[in-house]
Enzyme design. Sequence first.
Site, PDB file in Angstrom:
ATOM      1  N   HIS A   1      -6.720  -9.506   4.411  1.00 46.31           N
ATOM      2  CA  HIS A   1      -7.154  -8.641   5.521  1.00 46.31           C
ATOM      3  C   HIS A   1      -8.653  -8.864   5.623  1.00 46.31           C
ATOM      4  O   HIS A   1      -9.420  -8.347   4.819  1.00 46.31           O
ATOM      5  CB  HIS A   1      -6.832  -7.181   5.182  1.00 46.31           C
ATOM      6  CG  HIS A   1      -7.372  -6.198   6.166  1.00 46.31           C
ATOM      7  ND1 HIS A   1      -6.939  -6.146   7.464  1.00 46.31           N
ATOM      8  CD2 HIS A   1      -8.297  -5.217   6.041  1.00 46.31           C
ATOM      9  CE1 HIS A   1      -7.595  -5.175   8.098  1.00 46.31           C
ATOM     10  NE2 HIS A   1      -8.418  -4.599   7.262  1.00 46.31           N
TER      11      HIS A   1
ATOM     12  N   GLY B   1      -4.084   3.249  12.159  1.00 49.56           N
ATOM     13  CA  GLY B   1      -2.838   2.501  12.291  1.00 49.56           C
ATOM     14  C   GLY B   1      -1.891   3.075  13.320  1.00 49.56           C
ATOM     15  O   GLY B   1      -1.981   4.234  13.694  1.00 49.56           O
TER      16      GLY B   1
ATOM     17  N   ASN C   1       0.822  -1.214   0.000  1.00 51.47           N
ATOM     18  CA  ASN C   1       0.000   0.000   0.000  1.00 51.47           C
ATOM     19  C   ASN C   1       0.854   1.261   0.000  1.00 51.47           C
ATOM     20  O   ASN C   1       0.914   2.006   0.973  1.00 51.47           O
ATOM     21  CB  ASN C   1      -0.934  -0.008   1.201  1.00 51.47           C
ATOM     22  CG  ASN C   1      -1.697  -1.307   1.301  1.00 51.47           C
ATOM     23  OD1 ASN C   1      -1.159  -2.306   1.757  1.00 51.47           O
ATOM     24  ND2 ASN C   1      -2.924  -1.304   0.840  1.00 51.47           N
TER      25      ASN C   1
ATOM     26  N   ASP D   1       2.042  -4.979  12.707  1.00 49.56           N
ATOM     27  CA  ASP D   1       1.129  -4.128  11.929  1.00 49.56           C
ATOM     28  C   ASP D   1       1.638  -2.687  11.960  1.00 49.56           C
ATOM     29  O   ASP D   1       0.878  -1.738  12.160  1.00 49.56           O
ATOM     30  CB  ASP D   1      -0.304  -4.231  12.459  1.00 49.56           C
ATOM     31  CG  ASP D   1      -1.317  -3.579  11.524  1.00 49.56           C
ATOM     32  OD1 ASP D   1      -1.058  -3.546  10.305  1.00 49.56           O
ATOM     33  OD2 ASP D   1      -2.353  -3.096  12.007  1.00 49.56           O
TER      34      ASP D   1
END
Lengths: 428, 313
Positions: A185, A329, A100, A310
């Site tokens: 995901h 995040g 991403n 993560d």
Amino acid sequence: MKKQYFINANIVDPHNSLNEIGGLIIDESGKIEAIGKKVNTNNLPAREKPIDLKGKYVFPGLVDMRVFVGEPGYEYKENFRTLSNAALSGGVTSVVTMPNTDPIIDNVSIVDFLKRRGRDKSKINVFPCASLTKNIEGTNMTEFGLLQSKGIIAFTDGIKTIQNPRLMSRIMNSAKDLGCLIMQHAEDFELAKNGMINSGIIASKLGLSGIPEIAERILIERDLTLLEKIKCRYHISQLSSQKSIEVIKQRKEIVKFTSGVSINNLSLNENDIGDFKTFLKLSPPLRREEDRLALVQGLKDELIDVIVSDHKPEDEESKRLTFSQAATGASGIETLLSLSLELYHNESLKLETIIKALTSNPAKILKVNKGNLSIGNEADFCIVDIDKPWIVKKEKLVSKSKNTSIENKKLQGRVTNTFVKGIELFRL
Amino acid sequence: MAIKTDKAIKISQKHLLGIQDLSINDVSLILDEAHTFIKVNQSKNKKINVLGGKTQINLFFEPSTRTQSSFELAGKRLGADVMSMNISNSAIKKGETLIDTAMTLNAMHPDIIVIRHQDSGACNLLSQKVNCAVLNAGDGRREHPTQALLDALTIINRKKKIEGLKIAICGDILHSRVARSNIYLLNMLGAELNIIAPTNLMPKEIEKFGVNKFTDMKKGLKDCDIVMMLRLQSERMSSSYLSSNREYYEYYGLTPDKLEYAKPDALIMHPGPMNRGIEIDTMLADDINKSVIKEQVELGVAVRMACLKIFCT
């Protein structure tokens, strides 16, 4: 490089079922020459001065399966150099990077760029992922075969999910043909729409839209049903709820797959969000304490294979907003091990279980020869003072972005040295 | 007055962000103060100079008629210099963040900022960044404390008490900050609450707020002293929550036949603006014997005067 000798360390290497006090010899080429209790002062050459690691632990370098790097496109959040420094300070020597970026890692030419940057700027092992679909739009598959031959380790849309079941079955078919690893995901987009935190009393109180656990479960059930027909290498990136664990437990008997969990979901719950802490806006969201406990139990029962950081670096500006506008995040690669050790210190998990989920298990899923201390292997490892107390301070973080989910948290256990290919690249 | 507490002297909070943060003493302090302003607002000379020299900024990110004008009037009647920012002409339209806007305004030394924002928690964020008091005039679907306070004042004015009353809150609870603030406040003041909504418009785990949950309006209205209707917030609905307004009216609109289930002297309330013929029958809304909707607006100014005075000084 000179030969290096270490003695008296508590060595934990789940891959080789090693958990003993012993030593480590690194040869001139940075490979492991000998390891274990056989290596001690009695059988070392007298002229050598070994480094005494009495009281300290040696673990294989961690393999973090879910890491976001800002390069290309978001270099101001994190680049390969800052990522690798942050990783090293946390004992992580191998990372799987998410696609991403801007542009998305979805074609062969950008992989060349990525590999080159990774090699030149990073001191750790970088295993890049490519997206499952072009521009992570969820419509057209990327060239799994060509990308894999260029060195792509696995395929995932990262923060996005393949919603269309027909496309998912085709992806699985291709993955099966080509032997690719796909990582999902798991989140149903429609059920999670506009959601920001776990659906429930906290969301109702804060007046925020919720993400129900069922959004995760329904996707996992769909994928595992497809997997019964199409047996490919399939990994669920992150689990977050008790119900998901129940589904996994049932399906493990029927079909083969693996799964991971974020250290955030293992250590925190929705109550930690408190008064709109945007640094705890995460995906999947933090859920109830019962869910957290079920995830810990899932690791204990070996239903969950991997713990990931993560690590999602976000600049201050993306977080200094109202909760609904703030980016999702948290940065976490450098606290991954220390936070995981909390589960050892509070007697939730055995040390071997934790280290296995951070080293040999991810390596096995990825089919890479990392995360172990086998003789003849490159010496990627970290030395850890397992009892050392410290406090997480935003300004002391190595990562370019300071969006830690555990600001001011008191931790116990810290990496003091990290080695990659026998070279010490980090010292506290 | 109607709430029995130890004599409250000073408010415990610096800001008014939500009812959740208030103690019963705080509430009684505000309502007592508001009570004194009711008379002032009905008299010929409505001006009292308790906030002379103070600056009040109204920052409304969402359209508002009654709350904004009510706050503006309240400030002016107390003698404060009131500035209402026009968001559509401001730098926010140019992409300025809430925090930067807050910093800019803070540099002008206001004494109080009144904020309404479409995001839950926006007022909390603002309050962390400015030196003055922040009054929440509605944040997302989280809280609208002055609305709940004016509702409580209206009920006390008519029923002389809140403790022991059975109050129904009916309609789009999910999207409603008014419902949340009222649940906290009326619960604190000892009312029994019946929350009525279709499941699609009911917040998750609402029963943990200490209320009774009903999907059948008639059952929920049974023996209620107060029927508080909420506006159907179609603008916040991203996907299909309801089949049609027609069906909603049939099951959840307040009509004379449904009102029969409440006590004969039950009062009808609505925070406005109303969707006549969707959540409330138009005749009922205007029924001077039953509806206290206009009184709510009137007492709203008094409550906001009380809040401005208490949090500004």
